[in-house]
Design an enzyme around this catalytic site. Sequence first.
Site, PDB file in Angstrom:
ATOM      1  N   ASN A 133     -28.793 -11.632  78.182  1.00 36.97           N
ATOM      2  CA  ASN A 133     -28.831 -10.236  77.747  1.00 36.97           C
ATOM      3  C   ASN A 133     -29.412 -10.169  76.337  1.00 36.97           C
ATOM      4  O   ASN A 133     -29.098 -11.008  75.496  1.00 36.97           O
ATOM      5  CB  ASN A 133     -27.361  -9.743  77.742  1.00 36.97           C
ATOM      6  CG  ASN A 133     -27.174  -8.269  77.531  1.00 36.97           C
ATOM      7  OD1 ASN A 133     -27.814  -7.465  78.201  1.00 36.97           O
ATOM      8  ND2 ASN A 133     -26.266  -7.908  76.629  1.00 36.97           N
ATOM      9  N   GLU A 146     -28.199 -12.192  73.264  1.00 35.90           N
ATOM     10  CA  GLU A 146     -29.084 -12.106  72.096  1.00 35.90           C
ATOM     11  C   GLU A 146     -29.633 -13.452  71.609  1.00 35.90           C
ATOM     12  O   GLU A 146     -29.486 -13.796  70.425  1.00 35.90           O
ATOM     13  CB  GLU A 146     -28.360 -11.361  70.962  1.00 35.90           C
ATOM     14  CG  GLU A 146     -27.918  -9.981  71.408  1.00 35.90           C
ATOM     15  CD  GLU A 146     -27.214  -9.163  70.317  1.00 35.90           C
ATOM     16  OE1 GLU A 146     -26.892  -9.732  69.262  1.00 35.90           O
ATOM     17  OE2 GLU A 146     -27.006  -7.962  70.525  1.00 35.90           O
TER      18      GLU A 146
HETATM   19  C1  XIL Z   1     -20.645  -3.800  69.308  1.00 41.74           C
HETATM   20  C2  XIL Z   1     -19.320  -3.079  69.492  1.00 41.74           C
HETATM   21  O1  XIL Z   1     -19.539  -1.879  70.216  1.00 41.74           O
HETATM   22  C3  XIL Z   1     -18.707  -2.769  68.155  1.00 41.74           C
HETATM   23  O2  XIL Z   1     -17.418  -2.201  68.309  1.00 41.74           O
HETATM   24  C4  XIL Z   1     -18.619  -4.034  67.332  1.00 41.74           C
HETATM   25  O3  XIL Z   1     -18.166  -3.718  66.039  1.00 41.74           O
HETATM   26  C5  XIL Z   1     -19.960  -4.720  67.235  1.00 41.74           C
HETATM   27  O4  XIL Z   1     -20.457  -4.938  68.538  1.00 41.74           O
HETATM   28  N1  XIL Z   1     -24.999  -5.605  71.231  1.00 41.74           N
HETATM   29  C6  XIL Z   1     -23.971  -6.127  71.966  1.00 41.74           C
HETATM   30  C7  XIL Z   1     -22.620  -5.545  71.857  1.00 41.74           C
HETATM   31  O5  XIL Z   1     -24.194  -7.022  72.799  1.00 41.74           O
HETATM   32  O6  XIL Z   1     -21.613  -6.489  72.043  1.00 41.74           O
HETATM   33  C8  XIL Z   1     -22.425  -4.828  70.532  1.00 41.74           C
HETATM   34  O7  XIL Z   1     -21.153  -4.188  70.555  1.00 41.74           O
HETATM   35  C9  XIL Z   1     -23.548  -3.862  70.287  1.00 41.74           C
HETATM   36  C10 XIL Z   1     -24.855  -4.586  70.224  1.00 41.74           C
END
Ligand code: XIL
Length: 462
Positions: A207, A166
């Site tokens: 990503n 991100e």
């Molecule tokens: C999310 C998890 O699924 C949750 O359990 C946590 O609370 C927050 O993160 N983008 C990503 C992931 O790259 O790591 C995130 O995962 C969702 C959004």
Amino acid sequence: MPWVRGLVVVGLAAGLGLAGPVVVAGAGDRAGVGVAQDVPLRDLAAERGVRIGSAATVEELRDGEYAAVSAREFDMLTPGNDMKWDATEPARGVFSFERGDAVVEAARAAGQQVRGHTLVWHSQLPGWLTEGDFSAVELDGIMRHHIAEVAGHYRGEVYAWDVVNEPFNEDGSLRDTLWTRAFGVDYVATALRAAREADPGAKLYVNDYNVEGLNAKSDALYELARDLVAAGVPLDGVGLQGHLIVGAVPGGIRENIERFAALGLDVAITELDIRMGLPVTAEKLATQAEDYRAVVEACLAVSRCVSVTTWGFTDRYSWIPDHFPGEGAALLFDEDLRPKPAYDAVHQAFGGGGAPVEGCRVGYRVTHSWSTGFSGEVVVTNVSGRPVSGWILEWDFPSGQRIDHGWNAVFSQEGTAVRARDEGWNATIGVGGSVTVGFTARHAGSNEAPVSFRLNSAGCDG
Ligand code: XIL
């Protein structure tokens, strides 16, 4: 729960290996209906040369029923949280790998590859790091050390790493984080080089989300990837997360994947889920199915698109309700681990026929008859407890009757065997819902009624 019955329900150290041989015949259309009903997604995906993954946490994998479906359907696993910075380096220089190791072990036992997630991100960082007020020199050392330890620990065990997660804002500008405040965009190349050194065999990814279609953010990711490749930085792929909304899947996904592929990069859909406003309705489930189908088809259309990973697979465990209040039901299986229409659509996109429909009722009647022919009607009711998306109804005519013309389905006949396939607009049969198909046919004197019917290869009650 017929879908799960028959599976060995096991815990973390599941000994479930690859499922049986691939029996699907044709790929691409729904020709697989009738032969591919209980083929897991992973076998279909393998036939298409891609991997199908899911994210899971160590807690979720302790749910034996869940672990069994995960092992059966997916050939790749992403730790949902267990390899993030706060999990792996909770105190400075103190590394903790038990949780990540447990996910890797579950994947190994299930014959699954692992996508490592994630080394450098702005979120889920431990307090010591966010509140440490470190200088750029210190942060550089901290980042390199973290990557060396974590990617080094999993060296040879992960197929790919989301090295940087991100990096961008929605308008394509660089996200303001502790990394960019210290290094600008250069942290991306530093992280990739450090990851390559720590695990030379892993595919290294950047990503992000909202970069699936063509927009300012995916343009920025494209330009970054292009620059990194041109500079010889070890980047192997880009991850398109795919946190999407029912009915609002962007266009241009295939074109976007193509432009990254043209840079010589792999592309992966890394975190697919397609959420809806609650409550769930049959209509939303049907739209969701088509949305999933579109994303999988876009990936399959480009050979460098190597995998589709969903962010979890059952509405029993999903990050959506916690992070998007009022929304949910974003995944392929419902909370009871029953496949949803979205599962059928993904199965079909990979060349299968959809999940088995274990429960249909059929009413057959002759509506008119004349000396050489008749018209008939078949009413099929879905009593399987789950909506059906995409169907083929089959029967045999006992007296050599021949279909001339049909409606509400696409008819075909070989010898005595009749197939009636949905017309698209009537592909979804909700729970307890019915479809009626009709036809005119010829006969040579006698006109006995068919004795049995099959819906998506499972027998129906008369
Ligand atoms: C999310 C998890 O699924 C949750 O359990 C946590 O609370 C927050 O993160 N983008 C990503 C992931 O790259 O790591 C995130 O995962 C969702 C959004």
